[in-house]
Design an enzyme around this catalytic site. Structure first.
Site: not given
Ligand code: GRF
Length: 219
Positions: A69, A113, A164
């Site tokens: 990652r 979102h 978010d």
């Protein structure tokens, strides 16, 4: 080529990418999509290729492998930096951004979102049906149904290290109707996103241009 330079990251069908492509083509958005990056072989990659946009497939084989990652984070940041985007748009990108991406494109990465998010990064959001839980994460449509909420929606926000929870750019409600399932509700939300996302991009780019102009004016 016109206006500002946008890079789009996507992992899915790419209908939000398509809304951006269409807005650039029609001139509603004074910008050029200079690159699309996908971590999966997905509809978004096909849409980019069909539109003649540089498309990069940058997969992650083992999502939970920290070293992989971290390497992906660096590769992503470097491949984007080459294209010198003014703005990076996450349009259905399903990987959390790593620290290199977050730092390199801080303040100029935005995300769409599929739920209502609050301005203050808090746990609830003010809606036309009163204060409701803010739904974050990858299953926001399903979670809104499971919680039995009367209303949900879409939010475009600035990406920060908190999931978010960055500053809201634009937000719009979608009703949850009797008989809705995840598919019908998500389609209703997406039809809102397709209008909201190009408007949010336009708003951010205009604000950036104003900021750049006033910086120049100061000298
Ligand atoms: C959108 O609903 C977006 O909000 C969410 O993933 C979905 C992507 O849809 N993050 P698409 O790939 O743009 O069609």
């Amino acid at each position: 080529m016109s206006g500002s330079r946008i890079a789009v990251l996507a992992s899915g069908g790419g209908t939000n990418l398509q809304a951006l492509i269409d807005a650039c083509t029609s001139g509603a958005l004074d910008a050029t999509i200079v690159e699309v990056v996908a971590d999966r072989m997905c509809g978004a990659l096909r849409r980019a290729e069909e539109a003649g946009i540089a498309a990069l497939f940058l997969p992650v084989a083992h999502r939970r492998d920290a070293a992989e990652r971290a390497a992906h984070d660096v590769l992503l940041a470097e491949s984007l930096a080459v294209m010198q985007p003014d703005l990076v748009v996450l349009a259905g990108w399903m990987l959390l951004l790593g620290p290199v991406m977050l730092q390199r494109f801080a303040g100029r990465t935005i995300n769409v979102h599929p739920a209502l998010l609050p301005e203050d990064g808090g746990e609830t959001v003010e809606t036309s049906c009163g204060r409701l839980p803010a739904i974050r994460g990858a299953h926001a449509v399903r979670d809104a149904l499971m919680l039995g909420l009367p209303v949900t929606g879409a939010t475009v926000h600035v990406v920060t290290e908190d999931l978010d929870a960055g500053p809201v750019i634009l937000r719009e409600e979608a009703p949850i109707l009797p008989g809705d399932d995840e598919t019908t509700l998500h389609e209703r939300i997406k039809s809102i996103e397709h209008v909201l996302l190009p408007r949010a991009v336009s708003k951010v780019l205009a604000a950036r241009q104003t900021a750049v102009a006033s910086e120049k004016g100061a000298w």
